[in-house]
Design an enzyme around this catalytic site. Structure first.
Site, PDB file in Angstrom:
ATOM      1  N   SER A 124       0.880  -1.168   0.000  1.00 30.33           N
ATOM      2  CA  SER A 124       0.000   0.000   0.000  1.00 30.33           C
ATOM      3  C   SER A 124       0.923   1.224   0.000  1.00 30.33           C
ATOM      4  O   SER A 124       2.154   1.081   0.135  1.00 30.33           O
ATOM      5  CB  SER A 124      -0.864  -0.003   1.263  1.00 30.33           C
ATOM      6  OG  SER A 124      -0.012   0.125   2.397  1.00 30.33           O
ATOM      7  N   ASP A 152      -0.672  -1.228  -4.234  1.00 33.30           N
ATOM      8  CA  ASP A 152      -2.022  -1.590  -3.802  1.00 33.30           C
ATOM      9  C   ASP A 152      -2.721  -0.335  -3.256  1.00 33.30           C
ATOM     10  O   ASP A 152      -2.149   0.379  -2.436  1.00 33.30           O
ATOM     11  CB  ASP A 152      -1.847  -2.657  -2.703  1.00 33.30           C
ATOM     12  CG  ASP A 152      -3.132  -3.232  -2.187  1.00 33.30           C
ATOM     13  OD1 ASP A 152      -4.050  -3.427  -2.990  1.00 33.30           O
ATOM     14  OD2 ASP A 152      -3.198  -3.525  -0.968  1.00 33.30           O
ATOM     15  N   HIS A 153      -3.920  -0.065  -3.732  1.00 31.92           N
ATOM     16  CA  HIS A 153      -4.697   1.102  -3.262  1.00 31.92           C
ATOM     17  C   HIS A 153      -3.950   2.424  -3.418  1.00 31.92           C
ATOM     18  O   HIS A 153      -3.914   3.235  -2.484  1.00 31.92           O
ATOM     19  CB  HIS A 153      -5.135   0.929  -1.796  1.00 31.92           C
ATOM     20  CG  HIS A 153      -6.095  -0.195  -1.597  1.00 31.92           C
ATOM     21  ND1 HIS A 153      -7.434  -0.114  -1.924  1.00 31.92           N
ATOM     22  CD2 HIS A 153      -5.890  -1.451  -1.128  1.00 31.92           C
ATOM     23  CE1 HIS A 153      -8.012  -1.275  -1.656  1.00 31.92           C
ATOM     24  NE2 HIS A 153      -7.100  -2.108  -1.176  1.00 31.92           N
ATOM     25  N   HIS A 158     -11.885  -5.560   3.973  1.00 36.20           N
ATOM     26  CA  HIS A 158     -10.501  -5.694   4.449  1.00 36.20           C
ATOM     27  C   HIS A 158     -10.480  -6.022   5.938  1.00 36.20           C
ATOM     28  O   HIS A 158     -11.255  -5.463   6.712  1.00 36.20           O
ATOM     29  CB  HIS A 158      -9.723  -4.394   4.228  1.00 36.20           C
ATOM     30  CG  HIS A 158      -9.533  -4.041   2.790  1.00 36.20           C
ATOM     31  ND1 HIS A 158     -10.289  -3.111   2.147  1.00 36.20           N
ATOM     32  CD2 HIS A 158      -8.663  -4.522   1.863  1.00 36.20           C
ATOM     33  CE1 HIS A 158      -9.891  -3.002   0.877  1.00 36.20           C
ATOM     34  NE2 HIS A 158      -8.914  -3.862   0.672  1.00 36.20           N
ATOM     35  N   GLY A 185      -8.921 -10.663   1.316  1.00 39.98           N
ATOM     36  CA  GLY A 185      -8.877 -12.135   1.301  1.00 39.98           C
ATOM     37  C   GLY A 185      -8.745 -12.780   2.684  1.00 39.98           C
ATOM     38  O   GLY A 185      -9.081 -13.957   2.839  1.00 39.98           O
ATOM     39  N   THR A 219      -3.924  -9.096   6.140  1.00 41.86           N
ATOM     40  CA  THR A 219      -4.092  -9.227   7.599  1.00 41.86           C
ATOM     41  C   THR A 219      -3.559 -10.560   8.140  1.00 41.86           C
ATOM     42  O   THR A 219      -2.900 -10.588   9.186  1.00 41.86           O
ATOM     43  CB  THR A 219      -5.580  -9.078   7.988  1.00 41.86           C
ATOM     44  OG1 THR A 219      -6.079  -7.890   7.381  1.00 41.86           O
ATOM     45  CG2 THR A 219      -5.753  -8.975   9.491  1.00 41.86           C
TER      46      THR A 219
HETATM   47  P1  13P Z   1      -6.963  -8.422   3.990  1.00 37.50           P
HETATM   48  O1  13P Z   1      -6.146  -7.564   4.915  1.00 37.50           O
HETATM   49  O2  13P Z   1      -8.365  -8.598   4.467  1.00 37.50           O
HETATM   50  O3  13P Z   1      -6.289  -9.701   3.696  1.00 37.50           O
HETATM   51  O4  13P Z   1      -7.085  -7.614   2.612  1.00 37.50           O
HETATM   52  C1  13P Z   1      -5.910  -7.297   1.909  1.00 37.50           C
HETATM   53  C2  13P Z   1      -6.196  -6.478   0.715  1.00 37.50           C
HETATM   54  O5  13P Z   1      -7.252  -6.557   0.128  1.00 37.50           O
HETATM   55  C3  13P Z   1      -5.137  -5.578   0.238  1.00 37.50           C
HETATM   56  O6  13P Z   1      -5.579  -4.782  -0.794  1.00 37.50           O
END
Ligand code: 13P
Length: 281
Positions: free
Chosen positions: A49, A81-82, A180, A210, A233
């Site tokens: 991120s 990511d994001h 998330h 996920g 996570t």
């Molecule tokens: P989680 O933290 O729920 O695994 O999600 C990760 C995610 O989607 C990162 O973009």
């Protein structure tokens, strides 16, 4: 070899599996993800991120992944990511990321499309693939106490198809009941919605959030058209628990290169389980 997220997703779509996209913000987690992929002879997406990249360093992260991917002889996509702005997207691409995810899903549709189009134009001219998002995936990559928040922002399949056509994104991230982070109650994915979006959009779909989704739902989602599953996570949790365990006690090891290999192994095991699940083996 460094590839784009789009290339790895198209390979996954053709092979009826999903590619794992794992977040890293330390060297140990980076090694755990790439070693897991190498041990399973699997391609992998590794991502940060903006916050994770600011901590680790965009350039340091991209260079480290390139070195390790070459040493381990695996196909890897390096993804932001994001990404939230054109500036951070440009910075990631200039640092060597092969792919970006632009997340302006909190903006109204018109502004989301406008910024996403600018990102696509910049990224595509540099051979970088783009993941776009419409319909907001809420939550944060942490372990949350209490109930899963209700999120009424599921992606509409027709709107998704229009967004993809207008922006030219390569991969689409939607909101299909995913969130998330990890919650007391597991999410319930709207599998029919995934199927409809996959059919109407014609491009690979990604599943964010996920962690904490039961394996059976992940399998159904992949069958319905998911080609990329993001996990953060569960890796963060494994890292912290392993570190705590290894540092506990009056006589605990104080030499980082002696206790950190165990942390790498513990995170690696989580990544391997996910890669095996997503590959349908
Ligand atoms: P989680 O933290 O729920 O695994 O999600 C990760 C995610 O989607 C990162 O973009």
């Amino acid at each position: 070899m460094i590839k784009t997220v789009n290339e790895l997703c198209e390979e996954a779509r053709a092979g009826h599996y999903a590619i794992g996209a794992f977040n890293a913000s330390t060297l140990e987690v980076t090694k755990a993800i790439l070693q897991a992929a190498a041990e399973l002879k699997s391609p992998v997406i590794i991502e940060t991120s903006e916050g994770e990249a600011n901590f680790e360093g965009y350039q340091i992260f991209a260079d480290t992944v390139k070195d390790l991917a070459s040493e381990l002889a695996i196909d890897v996509a390096i993804n932001l990511d994001h990404g939230k702005s054109l500036e951070s997207i440009k910075y990631a691409i200039e640092s060597g990321y092969s792919s970006v995810h632009i997340d302006c899903s909190k903006m109204d549709r018109k502004d989301n499309i406008k910024l996403t189009k600018q990102v696509v134009e910049f990224a595509h001219s540099r051979g970088v693939s783009v993941e776009g998002e419409l319909g907001h995936v809420g939550g944060s990559s942490e372990v949350h106490e209490g109930e899963q928040p209700k999120d009424g922002t599921l992606t509409d399949p027709k709107e998704a198809a229009e967004y993809i056509k207008e922006t030219g994104v390569d991969v689409f991230a939607g909101s299909y009941g995913n969130i998330h982070g990890m919650y007391k109650d597991a999410p319930h994915l709207d599998i029919e919605r995934i199927e409809k979006i996959a059919k109407e959009s014609g491009i690979p779909l990604s599943l964010h959030g996920g962690s904490g989704i039961p394996d059976s739902q992940i399998k159904e989602a992949i069958k319905a058209g998911i080609c990329k599953v993001n996990v953060n996570t569960e890796l963060r949790k494994a890292y912290k628990e392993s570190l705590e365990k290894n540092l506990r006690g009056a006589n605990a090891e104080i030499v980082p290169y002696k206790y950190l290999p165990q942390v790498i192994n513990d995170v690696k095991e989580v990544v391997k389980k996910k890669i095996i699940l997503f590959s349908g083996l």
